[in-house]
Enzyme design. Structure first.
Site, PDB file in Angstrom:
ATOM      1  N   GLU A 170      15.359  -0.978 -14.192  1.00 41.06           N
ATOM      2  CA  GLU A 170      14.187  -1.062 -13.582  1.00 41.06           C
ATOM      3  C   GLU A 170      14.393  -2.538 -12.719  1.00 41.06           C
ATOM      4  O   GLU A 170      14.950  -3.717 -13.485  1.00 41.06           O
ATOM      5  CB  GLU A 170      12.478  -1.491 -14.280  1.00 41.06           C
ATOM      6  CG  GLU A 170      11.645  -1.160 -14.039  1.00 41.06           C
ATOM      7  CD  GLU A 170      11.146  -0.267 -13.799  1.00 41.06           C
ATOM      8  OE1 GLU A 170      11.632   0.612 -12.745  1.00 41.06           O
ATOM      9  OE2 GLU A 170      10.802   0.773 -15.136  1.00 41.06           O
ATOM     10  N   HIS A 171      14.429  -2.504 -11.425  1.00 36.07           N
ATOM     11  CA  HIS A 171      14.173  -3.242 -10.337  1.00 36.07           C
ATOM     12  C   HIS A 171      15.759  -3.379 -10.474  1.00 36.07           C
ATOM     13  O   HIS A 171      16.053  -4.479  -9.644  1.00 36.07           O
ATOM     14  CB  HIS A 171      13.989  -4.947 -11.249  1.00 36.07           C
ATOM     15  CG  HIS A 171      12.310  -5.133 -10.826  1.00 36.07           C
ATOM     16  ND1 HIS A 171      11.769  -5.845  -9.402  1.00 36.07           N
ATOM     17  CD2 HIS A 171      11.382  -4.979 -11.619  1.00 36.07           C
ATOM     18  CE1 HIS A 171      10.806  -5.499  -9.848  1.00 36.07           C
ATOM     19  NE2 HIS A 171      10.242  -5.267 -11.301  1.00 36.07           N
ATOM     20  N   THR A 172      16.582  -2.438 -10.434  1.00 28.74           N
ATOM     21  CA  THR A 172      17.779  -2.267  -9.566  1.00 28.74           C
ATOM     22  C   THR A 172      17.937  -1.037  -8.292  1.00 28.74           C
ATOM     23  O   THR A 172      19.465  -1.746  -7.828  1.00 28.74           O
ATOM     24  CB  THR A 172      18.321  -1.382 -11.471  1.00 28.74           C
ATOM     25  OG1 THR A 172      18.003  -0.388 -11.656  1.00 28.74           O
ATOM     26  CG2 THR A 172      18.577  -2.449 -12.408  1.00 28.74           C
ATOM     27  N   ALA A 204      -0.265   2.917 -11.009  1.00 35.46           N
ATOM     28  CA  ALA A 204       0.185   2.514 -12.830  1.00 35.46           C
ATOM     29  C   ALA A 204       2.037   2.972 -12.894  1.00 35.46           C
ATOM     30  O   ALA A 204       2.447   3.151 -13.817  1.00 35.46           O
ATOM     31  CB  ALA A 204      -0.914   3.812 -13.089  1.00 35.46           C
ATOM     32  N   SER A 236       2.625   7.110  -5.163  1.00 38.46           N
ATOM     33  CA  SER A 236       3.097   6.689  -3.409  1.00 38.46           C
ATOM     34  C   SER A 236       4.048   7.911  -3.250  1.00 38.46           C
ATOM     35  O   SER A 236       4.073   8.542  -2.073  1.00 38.46           O
ATOM     36  CB  SER A 236       3.195   5.524  -3.091  1.00 38.46           C
ATOM     37  OG  SER A 236       4.005   4.905  -3.643  1.00 38.46           O
ATOM     38  N   GLU A 294       7.715   4.255   3.508  1.00 42.42           N
ATOM     39  CA  GLU A 294       6.689   3.013   3.184  1.00 42.42           C
ATOM     40  C   GLU A 294       7.360   1.594   3.292  1.00 42.42           C
ATOM     41  O   GLU A 294       6.685   1.049   2.847  1.00 42.42           O
ATOM     42  CB  GLU A 294       6.917   3.113   1.398  1.00 42.42           C
ATOM     43  CG  GLU A 294       6.606   2.186   0.328  1.00 42.42           C
ATOM     44  CD  GLU A 294       5.822   3.147  -0.939  1.00 42.42           C
ATOM     45  OE1 GLU A 294       6.496   4.666  -0.827  1.00 42.42           O
ATOM     46  OE2 GLU A 294       5.388   2.433  -1.812  1.00 42.42           O
ATOM     47  N   ASP A 310      11.696   5.836  -5.858  1.00 38.93           N
ATOM     48  CA  ASP A 310      11.105   6.807  -6.318  1.00 38.93           C
ATOM     49  C   ASP A 310      11.013   7.864  -5.416  1.00 38.93           C
ATOM     50  O   ASP A 310      10.624   9.019  -6.394  1.00 38.93           O
ATOM     51  CB  ASP A 310       9.579   6.049  -5.814  1.00 38.93           C
ATOM     52  CG  ASP A 310       9.736   5.298  -6.788  1.00 38.93           C
ATOM     53  OD1 ASP A 310       9.654   5.269  -8.058  1.00 38.93           O
ATOM     54  OD2 ASP A 310       8.032   4.176  -7.047  1.00 38.93           O
ATOM     55  N   TYR A 363       6.335  -8.837  -6.142  1.00 41.85           N
ATOM     56  CA  TYR A 363       7.643  -7.531  -5.800  1.00 41.85           C
ATOM     57  C   TYR A 363       8.903  -7.702  -4.364  1.00 41.85           C
ATOM     58  O   TYR A 363       9.798  -8.137  -5.461  1.00 41.85           O
ATOM     59  CB  TYR A 363       7.261  -6.217  -6.144  1.00 41.85           C
ATOM     60  CG  TYR A 363       7.855  -4.770  -5.267  1.00 41.85           C
ATOM     61  CD1 TYR A 363       8.412  -3.954  -6.582  1.00 41.85           C
ATOM     62  CD2 TYR A 363       9.225  -5.056  -4.498  1.00 41.85           C
ATOM     63  CE1 TYR A 363       9.220  -2.773  -6.761  1.00 41.85           C
ATOM     64  CE2 TYR A 363       9.710  -3.758  -4.326  1.00 41.85           C
ATOM     65  CZ  TYR A 363       9.812  -3.045  -5.322  1.00 41.85           C
ATOM     66  OH  TYR A 363      10.616  -1.908  -5.405  1.00 41.85           O
TER      67      TYR A 363
HETATM   68  P1  ADP Z   1       2.266   4.115  -7.348  1.00 48.18           P
HETATM   69  O1  ADP Z   1       3.525   3.257  -8.237  1.00 48.18           O
HETATM   70  O2  ADP Z   1       0.883   5.475  -8.081  1.00 48.18           O
HETATM   71  O3  ADP Z   1       2.882   4.574  -6.156  1.00 48.18           O
HETATM   72  P2  ADP Z   1       1.517   2.619  -4.883  1.00 48.18           P
HETATM   73  O4  ADP Z   1       0.394   1.371  -4.091  1.00 48.18           O
HETATM   74  O5  ADP Z   1       2.998   2.640  -4.288  1.00 48.18           O
HETATM   75  O6  ADP Z   1       1.003   2.841  -6.615  1.00 48.18           O
HETATM   76  O7  ADP Z   1       1.151   3.751  -4.063  1.00 48.18           O
HETATM   77  C1  ADP Z   1      -0.236   4.160  -4.413  1.00 48.18           C
HETATM   78  C2  ADP Z   1      -0.905   4.268  -3.288  1.00 48.18           C
HETATM   79  O8  ADP Z   1      -1.112   5.727  -2.609  1.00 48.18           O
HETATM   80  C3  ADP Z   1      -2.431   5.147  -3.252  1.00 48.18           C
HETATM   81  O9  ADP Z   1      -2.988   3.381  -3.026  1.00 48.18           O
HETATM   82  C4  ADP Z   1      -3.678   5.284  -1.767  1.00 48.18           C
HETATM   83  O10 ADP Z   1      -3.076   5.210  -0.358  1.00 48.18           O
HETATM   84  C5  ADP Z   1      -1.670   5.687  -2.067  1.00 48.18           C
HETATM   85  N1  ADP Z   1      -2.030   7.809  -3.139  1.00 48.18           N
HETATM   86  C6  ADP Z   1      -1.501   7.592  -3.936  1.00 48.18           C
HETATM   87  N2  ADP Z   1      -2.295   9.355  -4.471  1.00 48.18           N
HETATM   88  C7  ADP Z   1      -2.756  10.002  -3.640  1.00 48.18           C
HETATM   89  C8  ADP Z   1      -3.679  10.685  -3.244  1.00 48.18           C
HETATM   90  N3  ADP Z   1      -3.341  11.920  -4.049  1.00 48.18           N
HETATM   91  N4  ADP Z   1      -4.486  10.507  -2.772  1.00 48.18           N
HETATM   92  C9  ADP Z   1      -4.693   9.407  -1.854  1.00 48.18           C
HETATM   93  N5  ADP Z   1      -3.987   8.504  -1.652  1.00 48.18           N
HETATM   94  C10 ADP Z   1      -3.212   8.949  -2.543  1.00 48.18           C
HETATM   95 MG    MG Z   2       4.789   3.660  -4.693  1.00 44.38          MG
END
Ligand code: ADP
Ligand code: MG
Length: 387
Positions: free
Chosen positions: A39-41, A128, A133, A165, A177, A226
């Site tokens: 993690e964080h690597t 979560a 994303s 991203e 990821d 982060y």
């Molecule tokens: P994670 O740990 O889940 O990657 P992030 O904050 O990096 O958390 O990304 C979450 C964001 O990705 C959401 O706020 C949304 O903008 C986008 N996202 C993820 N899944 C969906 C989905 N099924 N529909 C629309 N947007 C999504």
């Molecule tokens: Mg993400």
């Protein structure tokens, strides 16, 4: 926002029919992931060891010939359109930016962009620590390449998704990821060297299962913390005169301790020790040593909690409870931290009562109902066409 579970291609086709009429030409599915250790690597050029999970982000799409991209998000019940022939413009903080970011990254590569209608839906919980994303980026990129009739390799998908991203959405994430979401394989975990991007698949130890325990907490601190950790790692590199922390050894760190603050020293110590743990964990899998793998997960949590300081009360509570169950070989926070999920390695023989046990005690302790899933690794991002 509705929380979906177990979306299938039929759900995607139905959502497309309801929204746009007729069927999509194809659909794309990309799984989320859980990081077993490391993690964080990734942004330090180090090692990570994630696996895909059986929750995914889907798109069903149909080409259109006017260069417009129209996407309906089922999760957000919101439809947005943009013209791919015009200059792309950034907006603030909405799901559509992840897709536009991917379009932009492809444009920068000189790839043609063609228009389409699509529905987007996912059952990866957002924020979560399960990479919703990245799953969405890989799904979007595969949609663009399918419409544009060109192929992108798994590594290319990962790099383009990360670029979107980093530079469009503005989150300084590493390459882990997107790599696992693109390249994961059924039943396997993927060891990735985030510097060279070399990677290798490993079977999970015989007789084990992986559980993801969502604490259902999300702390607003997460994004700024982060980026702050990222900067502290760079500060450690400057003090040690190296480009990336992956090049540092423990000896170098202790020798250079005088040139950095205590906080920076502890951040670097986490990264250096975590890299060693990941490599040892890979050896443990090679020898099918589940106990050792579990112990390394436990140590990783300690390091994240005290040296890197990215855990929180709920994550610590979940880890403590999970470890008390007889099936648990090891447990740690996973993902960026400050809320999100815990990952646990279980011995399947006694795992039957694990979810109930943890759920009850976590509720007693925090008053929150956790989300607990036993995960199966599924194939990375794939396009499927109507047959
Ligand atoms: P994670 O740990 O889940 O990657 P992030 O904050 O990096 O958390 O990304 C979450 C964001 O990705 C959401 O706020 C949304 O903008 C986008 N996202 C993820 N899944 C969906 C989905 N099924 N529909 C629309 N947007 C999504
Ligand atoms: Mg993400």
């Amino acid at each position: 926002m509705p929380i979906f579970s177990k979306i299938t291609k039929d759900d995607v086709i139905k959502a497309f029919q309801d929204r746009f009429g007729g069927e999509p030409d194809f659909w794309v599915r990309t799984p989320g992931r859980v990081n077993l250790i490391g993690e964080h690597t990734d942004y330090n050029g180090g090692y990570v060891f994630p696996m895909t999970i059986s929750r995914s982000v889907w798109m069903g799409a149909r080409a259109r010939n006017d260069g417009k991209m129209r996407v309906y998000s089922v999760n957000y019940d919101s439809e947005l359109t943009c013209d791919l022939r015009a200059q792309l413009v950034k907006n603030q903080d909405i799901w559509f930016e992840y897709i536009k970011g991917c379009a932009w990254a492809l444009q920068e590569e000189g790839r043609p962009l063609a228009g389409f209608d699509a529905v987007l839906m996912g059952d990866v919980p957002m924020g979560a620590g399960l990479a919703s994303s990245a799953a969405m980026e890989v799904t979007s990129l595969l949609t663009f390449s399918e419409i544009g009739e060109y192929e992108l390799s798994g590594q290319k998908l990962a790099k383009l998704g990360q670029r979107a991203e980093n530079q469009w959405v503005g989150v300084q994430c590493g390459i882990m990821d997107q790599t696992i979401c693109a390249l994961g394989q059924e039943g396997k975990a993927l060891l990735i060297d985030c510097n060279s991007l070399e990677h290798r698949l490993f079977e999970l130890p015989y007789g084990t299962a992986v559980a993801v325990l969502d604490t259902v907490t999300r702390h607003s601190l997460a994004a700024s913390a982060y980026n702050e950790r990222h900067e502290q790692c760079e500060e450690a590199c400057r003090a040690l005169g190296i480009p990336l922390l992956r090049e540092a050894t423990q000896e170098m760190l202790y020798a250079g301790r005088g040139g950095m603050t205590d906080v920076v020293f502890h951040r670097a110590r986490h990264v250096i020790s975590e890299n060693l743990r990941v490599q040892t964990a890979a050896n443990a899998l090679f020898y099918n040593d589940a106990d050792l793998f579990g112990k390394l997960m436990n140590e990783s949590h300690w390091s994240l909690r005290y040296d890197f300081e990215v855990s929180c009360e709920e994550l610590d509570a979940m880890v403590d409870i999970a470890r008390k169950h007889e099936s648990c070989l090891g447990a740690r926070m996973t993902g960026g931290g400050f809320g999100g999920s815990v990952v646990a390695l279980l011995s399947v023989m006694s795992a039957g009562t694990f979810a109930g046990y943890v759920s009850e005690r976590y509720q007693e302790k925090t008053g929150k109902v956790p989300n607990i899933t036993i995960c199966r690794a599924t194939n990375g991002g794939r396009v499927e066409r109507k047959s």
